[in-house]
Motif scaffolding. Structure first.
Motif, PDB file in Angstrom:
ATOM      1  N   LEU A   1      11.191   2.899 -13.630  1.00  0.00           N
ATOM      2  CA  LEU A   1       9.819   3.148 -13.202  1.00  0.00           C
ATOM      3  C   LEU A   1       8.851   2.020 -13.560  1.00  0.00           C
ATOM      4  O   LEU A   1       7.920   1.739 -12.821  1.00  0.00           O
ATOM      5  N   ALA A   2       9.074   1.377 -14.715  1.00  0.00           N
ATOM      6  CA  ALA A   2       8.173   0.293 -15.115  1.00  0.00           C
ATOM      7  C   ALA A   2       8.232  -0.855 -14.112  1.00  0.00           C
ATOM      8  O   ALA A   2       7.205  -1.415 -13.710  1.00  0.00           O
ATOM      9  N   ALA A   3       9.449  -1.194 -13.692  1.00  0.00           N
ATOM     10  CA  ALA A   3       9.616  -2.261 -12.694  1.00  0.00           C
ATOM     11  C   ALA A   3       9.029  -1.849 -11.357  1.00  0.00           C
ATOM     12  O   ALA A   3       8.467  -2.677 -10.624  1.00  0.00           O
ATOM     13  N   LEU A   4       9.143  -0.572 -11.012  1.00  0.00           N
ATOM     14  CA  LEU A   4       8.573  -0.090  -9.756  1.00  0.00           C
ATOM     15  C   LEU A   4       7.057  -0.207  -9.769  1.00  0.00           C
ATOM     16  O   LEU A   4       6.441  -0.587  -8.774  1.00  0.00           O
ATOM     17  N   ARG A   5       6.471   0.099 -10.892  1.00  0.00           N
ATOM     18  CA  ARG A   5       5.015  -0.025 -11.018  1.00  0.00           C
ATOM     19  C   ARG A   5       4.594  -1.474 -10.782  1.00  0.00           C
ATOM     20  O   ARG A   5       3.607  -1.742 -10.093  1.00  0.00           O
ATOM     21  N   GLU A   6       5.335  -2.417 -11.334  1.00  0.00           N
ATOM     22  CA  GLU A   6       5.050  -3.839 -11.112  1.00  0.00           C
ATOM     23  C   GLU A   6       5.208  -4.203  -9.642  1.00  0.00           C
ATOM     24  O   GLU A   6       4.431  -4.991  -9.091  1.00  0.00           O
ATOM     25  N   GLU A   7       6.211  -3.616  -8.979  1.00  0.00           N
ATOM     26  CA  GLU A   7       6.439  -3.862  -7.561  1.00  0.00           C
ATOM     27  C   GLU A   7       5.259  -3.377  -6.726  1.00  0.00           C
ATOM     28  O   GLU A   7       4.814  -4.043  -5.786  1.00  0.00           O
ATOM     29  N   LEU A   8       4.716  -2.216  -7.077  1.00  0.00           N
ATOM     30  CA  LEU A   8       3.580  -1.672  -6.331  1.00  0.00           C
ATOM     31  C   LEU A   8       2.341  -2.543  -6.503  1.00  0.00           C
ATOM     32  O   LEU A   8       1.555  -2.719  -5.563  1.00  0.00           O
ATOM     33  N   VAL A   9       2.176  -3.088  -7.688  1.00  0.00           N
ATOM     34  CA  VAL A   9       1.056  -4.001  -7.922  1.00  0.00           C
ATOM     35  C   VAL A   9       1.212  -5.256  -7.068  1.00  0.00           C
ATOM     36  O   VAL A   9       0.269  -5.726  -6.433  1.00  0.00           O
ATOM     37  N   ARG A  10       2.423  -5.791  -7.000  1.00  0.00           N
ATOM     38  CA  ARG A  10       2.677  -7.015  -6.249  1.00  0.00           C
ATOM     39  C   ARG A  10       2.503  -6.790  -4.748  1.00  0.00           C
ATOM     40  O   ARG A  10       1.947  -7.630  -4.041  1.00  0.00           O
ATOM     41  N   ALA A  11       2.983  -5.650  -4.264  1.00  0.00           N
ATOM     42  CA  ALA A  11       2.907  -5.376  -2.826  1.00  0.00           C
ATOM     43  C   ALA A  11       1.490  -5.060  -2.377  1.00  0.00           C
ATOM     44  O   ALA A  11       1.123  -5.300  -1.228  1.00  0.00           O
ATOM     45  N   GLY A  12       0.683  -4.529  -3.293  1.00  0.00           N
ATOM     46  CA  GLY A  12      -0.659  -4.113  -2.898  1.00  0.00           C
ATOM     47  C   GLY A  12      -0.597  -2.784  -2.158  1.00  0.00           C
ATOM     48  O   GLY A  12       0.457  -2.194  -1.964  1.00  0.00           O
ATOM     49  N   GLY A  13      -1.755  -2.312  -1.740  1.00  0.00           N
ATOM     50  CA  GLY A  13      -1.805  -1.081  -0.963  1.00  0.00           C
ATOM     51  C   GLY A  13      -2.020   0.168  -1.785  1.00  0.00           C
ATOM     52  O   GLY A  13      -2.399   1.200  -1.244  1.00  0.00           O
ATOM     53  N   THR A  14      -1.744   0.106  -3.100  1.00  0.00           N
ATOM     54  CA  THR A  14      -1.985   1.250  -3.976  1.00  0.00           C
ATOM     55  C   THR A  14      -3.338   1.062  -4.654  1.00  0.00           C
ATOM     56  O   THR A  14      -3.567   0.042  -5.310  1.00  0.00           O
ATOM     57  N   PRO A  15      -4.257   2.009  -4.521  1.00  0.00           N
ATOM     58  CA  PRO A  15      -5.595   1.872  -5.123  1.00  0.00           C
ATOM     59  C   PRO A  15      -5.513   1.591  -6.622  1.00  0.00           C
ATOM     60  O   PRO A  15      -4.719   2.228  -7.326  1.00  0.00           O
ATOM     61  N   PRO A  16      -6.325   0.658  -7.125  1.00  0.00           N
ATOM     62  CA  PRO A  16      -6.288   0.309  -8.552  1.00  0.00           C
ATOM     63  C   PRO A  16      -6.515   1.494  -9.478  1.00  0.00           C
ATOM     64  O   PRO A  16      -5.933   1.552 -10.568  1.00  0.00           O
ATOM     65  N   ASP A  17      -7.352   2.450  -9.060  1.00  0.00           N
ATOM     66  CA  ASP A  17      -7.619   3.592  -9.938  1.00  0.00           C
ATOM     67  C   ASP A  17      -6.385   4.474 -10.101  1.00  0.00           C
ATOM     68  O   ASP A  17      -6.177   5.095 -11.151  1.00  0.00           O
TER      69      ASP A  17
END
Length: 251
Positions: A137-153
């Protein structure tokens, strides 16, 4: 309609001359395309819902990509009833659009009018360093940050992320079961790439040309991996214009 409409929860009665079936990215649902419904009179937009997600949450999750694509293609054929069909998919959805098109072509002899693939490498192509569901899950969270599209909040809310990430990882695991690389489609393929996509470079999208014996066109759209969001409401117009262009042969 003579069959269960659960795969198409936002479908409205057909008014246009073609049906545009839309497959979402990993972590998404059919609702990401809900605002496209009835927006462009040239197409009837049909968001596709997967079993086990959102409006189909009570159903059994299917973790076999080929089985899922075959089931969805069967539903598409029944709903279309011979009408022209365009399949659009973003990221994971691009693989689903392609394999559904292959099933329609090979099993039902219902060749789509066109297939539109966005923000995903061609079948068989590997992206170095790409996230895999076994990374946790930690790596997935980093992936979502890199890809964008997920609201920062949302990314900043640890409790919310802990609740959401297992479902997103399940989608990634499903995507990893995609193996179909054998069918060359006889319909045109339109590939869409984000000019600033950090996960799938525009030049990688050129490889989709190997999967059609008809015409191929690559369009580069301003934005990152989720360029439909970056483009806003006008993106559907860009998409339908591209389909009109490649179908008419005005490349």
């Amino acid at each position: 309609m003579g069959f269960d409409m659960k795969s198409f929860p936002f479908f409205m009665e057909s008014t246009g001359d073609r049906l545009l079936f839309c497959f979402h990215h990993a972590g998404g649902s059919a609702s990401v395309y809900r605002h496209w419904v009835a927006r462009d009179p040239r197409v009837d937009v049909v968001p596709v819902e997967l079993p086990g997600k959102a409006t189909r949450m009570s159903e059994q999750w299917i973790d076999d990509f080929s089985l899922l694509a075959g089931n969805l293609a069967d539903d598409i054929r029944r709903l279309a009833r011979g009408a022209p069909v365009v399949l659009y998919g973003h990221s994971m959805g691009a693989a689903l659009a392609y394999q559904c098109a292959a099933h329609l072509q090979e099993i039902h002899r219902h060749v789509p009018l066109a297939v539109v693939v966005a923000a995903r490498q061609a079948p068989g192509e590997v992206i170095e360093g790409e996230y895999r569901s076994c990374m946790g899950l930690a790596a997935l969270r980093e992936e979502l940050v890199r890809a964008g599209g997920t609201p920062p909040d949302i990314l900043a809310d640890d409790a919310l992320m802990e609740a959401l990430l297992p479902g997103v990882r399940r989608d990634y695991a499903l995507h990893e079961s995609f193996r179909h690389t054998s069918t060359v489609l006889t319909c045109p393929i339109l590939a869409l790439a984000g000019s600033e996509d950090l996960t799938v470079a525009p030049q990688m999208m050129e490889q989709w040309s190997r999967f059609t014996s008809s015409s191929f066109m690559l369009k580069i759209v301003p934005g990152g991996h989720f360029f439909p969001v970056d483009c806003g409401p006008r993106f559907l117009e860009v998409l339908v214009d591209g389909v009109d262009q490649i179908v008419s042969g005005d490349e």
